[in-house]
Design a protein around this motif. Structure first.
Motif, PDB file in Angstrom:
ATOM      1  N   GLU A 333      39.511  36.126  41.637  1.00 25.88           N
ATOM      2  CA  GLU A 333      39.800  37.510  42.021  1.00 25.88           C
ATOM      3  C   GLU A 333      38.697  38.425  41.486  1.00 25.88           C
ATOM      4  OE1 GLU A 333      43.361  40.804  41.320  1.00 25.88           O
ATOM      5  OE2 GLU A 333      43.169  39.089  39.984  1.00 25.88           O
ATOM      6  N   HIS A 334      38.390  38.307  40.201  1.00 19.56           N
ATOM      7  CA  HIS A 334      37.310  39.053  39.564  1.00 19.56           C
ATOM      8  C   HIS A 334      36.309  38.060  38.992  1.00 19.56           C
ATOM      9  CE1 HIS A 334      41.130  41.347  38.825  1.00 19.56           C
ATOM     10  NE2 HIS A 334      40.423  42.338  39.334  1.00 19.56           N
ATOM     11  N   GLY A 353      36.653  37.756  44.865  1.00 13.71           N
ATOM     12  CA  GLY A 353      37.252  38.985  45.371  1.00 13.71           C
ATOM     13  C   GLY A 353      36.333  40.164  45.149  1.00 13.71           C
ATOM     14  N   ALA A 354      35.773  40.247  43.948  1.00 13.30           N
ATOM     15  CA  ALA A 354      34.780  41.267  43.601  1.00 13.30           C
ATOM     16  C   ALA A 354      33.887  40.681  42.523  1.00 13.30           C
ATOM     17  CB  ALA A 354      35.438  42.558  43.117  1.00 13.30           C
ATOM     18  N   LEU A 376      42.799  42.675  45.255  1.00 10.36           N
ATOM     19  CA  LEU A 376      41.850  41.621  45.594  1.00 10.36           C
ATOM     20  C   LEU A 376      42.561  40.283  45.801  1.00 10.36           C
ATOM     21  CD1 LEU A 376      39.199  42.559  42.876  1.00 10.36           C
ATOM     22  CD2 LEU A 376      39.002  42.977  45.341  1.00 10.36           C
ATOM     23  N   ALA A 382      40.045  33.980  47.877  1.00  9.22           N
ATOM     24  CA  ALA A 382      38.766  34.664  48.117  1.00  9.22           C
ATOM     25  C   ALA A 382      37.798  33.775  48.880  1.00  9.22           C
ATOM     26  CB  ALA A 382      38.142  35.092  46.792  1.00  9.22           C
ATOM     27  N   SER A 386      39.361  38.821  52.088  1.00 15.66           N
ATOM     28  CA  SER A 386      38.703  39.929  51.404  1.00 15.66           C
ATOM     29  C   SER A 386      39.735  40.776  50.677  1.00 15.66           C
ATOM     30  CB  SER A 386      37.966  40.808  52.417  1.00 15.66           C
ATOM     31  OG  SER A 386      37.041  40.063  53.156  1.00 15.66           O
ATOM     32  N   GLY A 387      39.240  41.639  49.812  1.00 10.72           N
ATOM     33  CA  GLY A 387      40.111  42.592  49.153  1.00 10.72           C
ATOM     34  C   GLY A 387      40.538  43.710  50.085  1.00 10.72           C
TER      35      GLY A 387
END
Length: 438
Positions: A333-334, A353-354, A376, A382, A386-387
């Motif tokens: 996610e992150h 996600g990011a 996200l 992912a 996308s978020g």
């Protein structure tokens, strides 16, 4: 406190490594939660408001007089908001609006042939339900992250649902209500969990108009309700527990890495904190820092549970190339990149996600004030999703317009393909337009 997974040397030894199964992940069973959620959603569909009130009393301990929050309560929440929190929320909103305004798509018309065009129109969803969770923390930032892209997309009708709090007089948390006020959202419901999603999806006669799309994070029961209701309404994603992966080398500051792992662990006992590194010295230093920080942080028990859980770990790899393969398979996610040449390394990432690049871009910046969206994809989704963004609230619709000459020119092509698929009526629909000429 946090386990290690040592992958060093295993590729050289000829092993075939499946990083998706080797990297830790939270044990979330949405299918099992479906069995608990199905009767809840069915009850709301059949009995409407009465079911919502009974379920809210059972799960939240709140006896609702009405499900919709009065405008006066929303205004009062903003009026009593700490000025510093208000200023911070306003800055978060300002930055999010800057980023999301640039995501709005424009209609595109393609001239296929003279007299024949296809236009792709981007039309916002008419009405959306935005879910803001309660539980272990308060999430006014999730109000911002849901509402801003919907407004930027041009959604005309927004409804926010958030669990009622007994200590807040049966209303959602006042900071959540204040965030709604700052964003101009007037339709807010004091309902949480699966019953909130069912209420938004099915509507309640005379009380709640059904929505076309539901977005926002939540626990496993919210995720299960989304899965069950998909088709009745659109959904953004089945969000699971939050997760952070940090790809780091010997240049990373172990204090930064440990602080960021702890920052996500404080969300939830099931939150995942994963470090992927080719430096055993960094792994040792981060482990020591984690122990210190877990002892001193406010939610120490929650943090320790998350860090010790099977979803968290330190993964030792041979080099950054293997590290990139691991984080791409994990699809966090992150994802933080804390390495030499972090910008270049980040450009090689495919699945996240990011992505947060370098020592001065921690995940918590993205949670609140980077301008990016913090809703996200989790659980490895992912790799294909996308978020939350403006695109979530837009539908691409093709508008086809051919004149007689353009249709005549392609008529034989259409008839030939229709016959090849043994669908002759398709071809006859073309022929019928020129029958007067025969």
């Amino acid at each position: 406190m946090i386990r290690r997974i040592d992958l060093r040397g295993r590729l050289a030894a000829g092993e075939s490594l499946d990083y998706r199964t080797l990297v830790p992940r939270a044990p979330i069973d949405v299918e099992a939660a479906l069995e608990a959620v199905r009767p809840i959603c069915d009850d709301v569909r059949q009995r409407g408001l009465a079911a919502v009130k009974e379920l809210t009393l059972r799960f939240d301990g709140v006896e609702l007089e009405q499900v919709r929050v009065a405008q006066g309560d929303i205004d009062d929440a903003l009026g009593t908001l700490d000025p510093r929190v208000r200023a911070a929320l306003e800055e978060s909103i300002r930055r999010a609006r800057l980023v999301h305004a640039d995501q709005r798509r424009t209609d595109t018309t393609t001239t296929v042939v003279a007299g024949g065009t296809v236009t792709e129109r981007w039309i916002p969803v008419r009405r959306v339900g935005l879910y803001v969770p309660g539980g272990l923390a308060v999430y006014p930032s999730s109000v911002v992250m849901n509402v801003v892209p919907a407004q930027a997309a041009g959604v005309q009708s927004l409804a926010v649902a958030s669990p009622p709090q007994a200590r807040a007089g049966g209303l959602p948390h006042p900071t959540i209500l204040a965030a709604c006020a700052l964003l101009g959202v007037t339709e807010v419901y004091a309902v949480g969990g699966a019953q909130a999603l069912a209420m938004l999806a099915y509507g309640i006669d005379g009380e709640v108009e059904p929505v076309d799309l539901v977005t926002g994070p939540g626990n496993v029961y919210v995720a299960a309700a989304k899965r069950l209701l998909r088709g009745v309404v659109g959904i953004d994603a089945e969000a699971g527990p939050t997760e952070i992966a940090v790809l780091a080398d010997a240049t990373a500051d172990p204090r930064h890495v440990a602080a960021d792992l702890v920052s996500q662990a404080e969300h939830d006992p099931l939150a995942a904190s994963v470090l992927v590194t080719d430096s055993e010295a960094l792994a040792d230093a981060v482990t020591a820092e984690l122990d210190l920080r877990a002892k001193s942080t406010k939610h120490d028990e929650r943090v320790r549970t998350a860090l010790a859980g099977e979803q968290s770990g330190i993964v030792l790899v041979d080099d950054l190339a293997q590290g990139l393969a691991v984080v791409d398979a994990y699809a966090a996610e992150h994802l933080e990149i804390q390495t030499r040449d972090a910008t270049l390394v980040a450009q090689r990432v495919r699945n996240a996600g990011a992505v947060f690049v370098g020592p001065w871009s921690p995940v918590s910046l993205g949670d609140y004030a980077a301008g990016s969206n913090h809703v996200l994809p989790t659980g490895g989704s992912a790799r294909h999703s996308s978020g939350l963004s403006v695109q979530t609230f837009l539908r691409g619709v093709h508008v086809v317009e051919y004149d007689e000459t353009a249709l005549r020119a392609v008529a034989d092509t259409v008839r030939t393909l229709a016959d090849a698929e043994d669908l002759p009526a398709h071809g006859e629909a073309i022929t019928a337009r020129f029958e007067d000429e025969t």
